[in-house]
Write a protein that holds these residues in place. Structure first.
Motif, short mmCIF file in Angstrom:
data_model
loop_
_atom_site.label_atom_id
_atom_site.label_comp_id
_atom_site.label_asym_id
_atom_site.label_seq_id
_atom_site.Cartn_x
_atom_site.Cartn_y
_atom_site.Cartn_z
N VAL A 108 0.83 -1.20 0.00
CA VAL A 108 0.00 0.00 0.00
C VAL A 108 0.86 1.25 0.00
CG1 VAL A 108 -1.79 1.27 1.22
CG2 VAL A 108 -1.84 -1.23 1.18
N ALA A 109 0.89 1.91 -1.14
CA ALA A 109 1.52 3.22 -1.27
C ALA A 109 0.42 4.25 -1.47
CB ALA A 109 2.49 3.24 -2.44
N GLY A 110 0.66 5.48 -1.03
CA GLY A 110 -0.28 6.56 -1.29
C GLY A 110 -1.49 6.50 -0.38
N GLY A 111 -2.35 5.52 -0.59
CA GLY A 111 -3.52 5.42 0.25
C GLY A 111 -4.38 4.22 -0.08
N THR A 129 3.72 2.35 2.91
CA THR A 129 4.68 3.44 2.98
C THR A 129 4.37 4.25 4.24
OG1 THR A 129 3.24 4.81 1.59
CG2 THR A 129 5.00 3.58 0.48
N PRO A 130 5.36 4.90 4.83
CA PRO A 130 5.12 5.60 6.10
C PRO A 130 4.01 6.64 6.02
CG PRO A 130 7.47 5.41 5.67
CD PRO A 130 6.78 4.95 4.42
N ASP A 131 3.89 7.31 4.86
CA ASP A 131 2.91 8.39 4.73
C ASP A 131 1.64 7.97 4.02
OD1 ASP A 131 4.10 7.98 2.29
OD2 ASP A 131 4.48 10.10 1.86
N ALA A 132 1.46 6.68 3.76
CA ALA A 132 0.21 6.22 3.16
C ALA A 132 -0.95 6.55 4.08
CB ALA A 132 0.27 4.71 2.91
N VAL A 133 -2.12 6.82 3.49
CA VAL A 133 -3.31 7.13 4.28
C VAL A 133 -4.25 5.94 4.25
CG1 VAL A 133 -5.32 8.64 4.52
CG2 VAL A 133 -3.11 9.60 3.82
N LEU A 134 -4.54 5.38 5.42
CA LEU A 134 -5.51 4.29 5.54
C LEU A 134 -6.77 4.86 6.13
CD1 LEU A 134 -3.16 1.48 6.93
CD2 LEU A 134 -3.57 2.16 4.56
N ASP A 135 -7.84 4.87 5.32
CA ASP A 135 -9.03 5.62 5.69
C ASP A 135 -10.27 4.80 5.34
OD1 ASP A 135 -10.95 7.51 6.21
OD2 ASP A 135 -10.27 8.95 4.70
N SER A 136 -11.10 4.53 6.34
CA SER A 136 -12.35 3.83 6.09
C SER A 136 -13.17 4.54 5.03
CB SER A 136 -13.15 3.70 7.39
OG SER A 136 -14.41 3.13 7.14
N GLY A 137 -13.36 5.83 5.16
CA GLY A 137 -13.97 6.64 4.11
C GLY A 137 -15.48 6.56 3.99
N PHE A 138 -16.09 5.55 4.54
CA PHE A 138 -17.54 5.39 4.37
C PHE A 138 -18.31 6.50 5.07
CE2 PHE A 138 -15.94 1.04 3.71
CZ PHE A 138 -16.60 0.70 2.54
N VAL A 139 -17.96 6.79 6.33
CA VAL A 139 -18.67 7.81 7.10
C VAL A 139 -18.56 9.17 6.42
CG1 VAL A 139 -18.69 9.06 9.29
CG2 VAL A 139 -18.51 6.57 9.28
N ALA A 140 -17.38 9.49 5.90
CA ALA A 140 -17.17 10.77 5.23
C ALA A 140 -18.09 10.93 4.02
CB ALA A 140 -15.71 10.91 4.82
N LEU A 172 -5.52 6.72 9.52
CA LEU A 172 -4.18 6.47 10.05
C LEU A 172 -3.15 6.60 8.94
CD1 LEU A 172 -4.82 3.22 12.16
CD2 LEU A 172 -4.81 5.59 12.98
N SER A 173 -1.98 7.10 9.31
CA SER A 173 -0.85 7.04 8.38
C SER A 173 -0.32 5.61 8.37
CB SER A 173 0.26 8.00 8.82
OG SER A 173 0.87 7.53 10.02
N GLY A 174 0.49 5.30 7.37
CA GLY A 174 1.08 3.97 7.31
C GLY A 174 1.90 3.66 8.55
N ALA A 175 2.71 4.64 8.98
CA ALA A 175 3.55 4.42 10.16
C ALA A 175 2.71 4.17 11.39
CB ALA A 175 4.47 5.63 10.37
N GLU A 176 1.60 4.92 11.56
CA GLU A 176 0.76 4.73 12.72
C GLU A 176 0.01 3.40 12.63
OE1 GLU A 176 -2.19 7.24 15.65
OE2 GLU A 176 -2.05 7.86 13.54
#
Length: 261
Positions: A108-111, A129-140, A172-176
């Motif tokens: 997973v790169a980017g998001g 990647t450390p700065d990848a964004v992992l986001d459920s996205g459904f609620v938004a 969450l970021s990838g690192a988190e």
């Protein structure tokens, strides 16, 4: 990318690789792509020479979720059979990834957002990647999670994370994600593939063993998980198979060289 399929598949040295190939839409998953994912999974099941699977994406972004054009069409009449069938086809493809008979790793790169996060979570391990964004996205987007999203989050990181991401919209970021146990490890974008290839090298070199271990893990860990005594019985026969395959000579520190004359 014109003329290229929305998903590219390769098999090399025991590793099957699925690459999402819709970079102009951040690899949003179309119905055609979902069909190709299912075809890929069927190929992995049928080919005993495959010991591991990698899932990645072209263009530096893993997956932005289901194609919003398909979601918009389904929103006009969500109860219509064609609407249900379309959404189910996308999620059904992820189920097939989750049922692969060999260890699988997503890169997973980017998001990874919404259904894209589902796809990443459907694999056994996630490299990010450390700065990848992992986001459920459904609620938004004002919609309920789908595709077993909450179950996948809970399986990977527990109840609190399922609520935080799935119900509260925390990203969450990838690192988190690695720190919280949602992902396995971080690597730079240029190093993701090499890191993943090293990670699956043992499974790729011995597909028979990899498939049997994956089957045992699926049976033992569930859900529902087996008790320790039951897990012992599940493993007993397969371990004896592996011992027989190895043979007593396989334990020699300096086995005799084969006669090549």
């Amino acid at each position: 990318m014109t003329g290229e399929p929305p998903a590219i598949t390769t098999v090399h040295d025991g590793v099957a690789r699925l690459t999402l190939n819709n970079p102009r839409r951040k690899n949003a998953i179309t119905l055609e792509m979902a069909g190709l994912i299912e075809d890929f999974c069927a190929r992995v099941h049928a080919d005993d020479g495959i010991g591991a699977v990698l899932v990645d994406a072209a263009g530096g972004y893993f997956c932005s979720g289901a194609d919003t054009r398909d979601l918009a069409a389904a929103s006009d009449d969500p109860a219509a059979p064609e609407s249900v069938a379309g959404v189910s086809a996308v999620y059904g493809a992820f189920v097939q990834v989750g049922r692969l008979p060999v260890p699988s790793v997503s890169l997973v790169a980017g998001g990874a957002v919404g259904a894209g996060l589902n796809l990443a979570l459907a694999t056994d391990l996630m490299l990010v990647t450390p700065d990848a964004v992992l986001d459920s996205g459904f609620v938004a987007r004002g919609i309920h999670p789908g595709g077993g999203h909450l179950s996948l989050l809970g399986r990977a990181a527990g109840y609190q994370h399922a609520i935080a991401l799935g119900a509260l919209g925390v990203a969450l970021s990838g690192a988190e994600a690695v720190r919280r146990g949602l992902a396995w490890d971080v690597a730079g974008q240029d190093d993701l593939l090499e890191t993943a290839t090293r990670l699956v090298a043992g499974a790729a070199a011995d597909p028979q063993l990899a498939r049997r271990i994956k089957q045992s893990a699926t049976l033992e860990l569930g859900p529902p998980a087996l008790s320790w005594p039951a897990a012992l019985e599940v493993e007993r026969g397969t371990q004896m198979w592996s011992l027989g395959r190895k043979g007593s000579r396989g334990w020699d520190r300096n086995p005799p060289k084969p006669d090549l004359s």
